[in-house]
Motif scaffolding. Sequence first.
Motif, PDB file in Angstrom:
ATOM      1  N   ARG A 242      -1.245  -4.504   3.374  1.00  0.00           N
ATOM      2  CA  ARG A 242      -2.360  -3.929   2.615  1.00  0.00           C
ATOM      3  C   ARG A 242      -2.309  -2.400   2.649  1.00  0.00           C
ATOM      4  N   ILE A 243      -2.079  -1.853   3.840  1.00  0.00           N
ATOM      5  CA  ILE A 243      -2.040  -0.389   3.985  1.00  0.00           C
ATOM      6  C   ILE A 243      -0.864   0.184   3.197  1.00  0.00           C
ATOM      7  N   LEU A 244       0.321  -0.401   3.407  1.00  0.00           N
ATOM      8  CA  LEU A 244       1.520   0.143   2.766  1.00  0.00           C
ATOM      9  C   LEU A 244       1.487  -0.041   1.255  1.00  0.00           C
ATOM     10  N   PHE A 245       1.002  -1.194   0.823  1.00  0.00           N
ATOM     11  CA  PHE A 245       0.987  -1.450  -0.610  1.00  0.00           C
ATOM     12  C   PHE A 245      -0.051  -0.577  -1.312  1.00  0.00           C
ATOM     13  N   ALA A 246      -1.211  -0.419  -0.684  1.00  0.00           N
ATOM     14  CA  ALA A 246      -2.233   0.446  -1.280  1.00  0.00           C
ATOM     15  C   ALA A 246      -1.708   1.869  -1.370  1.00  0.00           C
ATOM     16  N   GLY A 247      -0.964   2.285  -0.367  1.00  0.00           N
ATOM     17  CA  GLY A 247      -0.366   3.621  -0.386  1.00  0.00           C
ATOM     18  C   GLY A 247       0.669   3.749  -1.475  1.00  0.00           C
ATOM     19  N   LYS A 248       1.402   2.683  -1.715  1.00  0.00           N
ATOM     20  CA  LYS A 248       2.453   2.719  -2.725  1.00  0.00           C
ATOM     21  C   LYS A 248       1.867   2.804  -4.130  1.00  0.00           C
ATOM     22  N   GLU A 249       0.698   2.128  -4.313  1.00  0.00           N
ATOM     23  CA  GLU A 249       0.062   2.127  -5.630  1.00  0.00           C
ATOM     24  C   GLU A 249      -0.373   3.529  -6.038  1.00  0.00           C
ATOM     25  N   ALA A 250      -0.881   4.268  -5.053  1.00  0.00           N
ATOM     26  CA  ALA A 250      -1.513   5.547  -5.387  1.00  0.00           C
ATOM     27  C   ALA A 250      -0.505   6.553  -5.916  1.00  0.00           C
TER      28      ALA A 250
END
Lengths: 250, 245
Positions: A242-250
Amino acid sequence: MITLRSEFKKIKRKKIGLTMCALIGVQFAWLLWAGNHPDEKERLQGWIEMLHSLPLVSVIMMPTIMSVLASRLADVEHKGNTYKLLNTLRRPGSLYHAKVVCGTLFILAISLAQFLFVIALGYSRGYAGHPEWKYYTTAFMLNLACCLSLYLLQLLLSMLFFNQMIPLVAGLGGSMLGLILMYVKMYSFLPWGGFLSAAQVNMDWNPETRVIHFYYREYSPVELCAVAMIFVWIVVFYTAGRILFAGKEA
Amino acid sequence: MNTSYIRAVKAESLKLKRSPVWLAFFALPLISAFFGTMNYRLNIGVLKSEWYSLWSQHTLFLCYLFMPALIGTYCSYLWRLEHTRHNWNSFLTAPLPVSILYLGKLTQAVRVTILGNLWIFLLFYICGKLSGIQSPFPQKALEWFLCGTLGAVVVCCVQLLLSLLIRSFAIPIGIALAGGILGLYMTNHDYGMHYPYSIYCLGMRANNPNMEISLSALIVNSVGYIIVFATLSVFYLRRHEIAAN
């Protein structure tokens, strides 16, 4: 809900269901072949033996099947380069949740199919008595948890790397590690060894009489910790994803 | 023909430059060798055939279950480069015959497979020496290597065809794993020599180093499969209009 629905729309005609059916079909073929034409003694131990065979088949195939599933779901975004586009429509992280739920539904279907097949196979072979539902239900839940932990790990890798070779090789390596760990101990704290820790049946092989005796396992405190580790991995991989993917989206 | 072929191979090498795809061929045999040797050392009282026992421990799972999938991963990667974005346009309009372009990809797959096999044998030798095996290194190992490599080329051809036909990266790998598992059944029922995924394991004598196999059958079947699958791939590339993604 909208994101989940769009997730299923994205995989329409991707034949993910068909792929999963084919791979699970190989597991079924293996189980069919493994205990073909049981004699009277084998029929008496049939139900308990099934609970011994299933984790062994799963430990070999499931890490790779989960990597295929996760790769198929993640590759849609890589190929379409849709991260930024989706971020303008949904809040960061919601896409990740949708993929987790979508994959979990597939895993639930796979696990259900596995257990229904095993039960049907047992009755068709005329195993003595009925399956012990307490053990079969626990085995089903633990199998589901193991698959989920591996799926979350693979989803994390598939989302992080554009080159899908890396997560697929991790899945293959995991399958191999799980299989080899089986010869070391019947429990493991590694994510790929979860199926071994979750196995509820052990066996005794007498080299002189060449008779195999199956029995329900009594967990030692260390083995119970290894079972608990499956759930710890679920939390760790989910949070990291969740943390890494949310960071990747931004 | 020769110049075109070298150009195709060089182009494929360039595409793979700085891509760590070979790491998988390094890592998986290492895991297998480490645990195989450990198991051999722990059961040295039962496993008395020294080099032959160690060989079974090293290769049984690797060759039957994981090497086909590993080769499949590499082949999928080779075609993924073309399946991605508009690369089919540049691939098919390259000033080289399609068969040569295909041979370029096959050469890359075979090259990494040979290196992988060499690595397996090197690990076998090192682990044998570290385990204190006193008897001389088996001379038959050269035959296992050559037969295994021929079998691996068959898997390369099958997987290159599958990865060409199926755009997905993951599905051909799943098929390779399933193919390897079915190979266990085929070998057990004496159909191994006729089944593409089993030829590699039989060639490597993964199950039983003392096994006597018909070398002529292995060579004829392997060459036959290589010709069939390579021809099908080239035929598909020539006849079908492959849309760029």
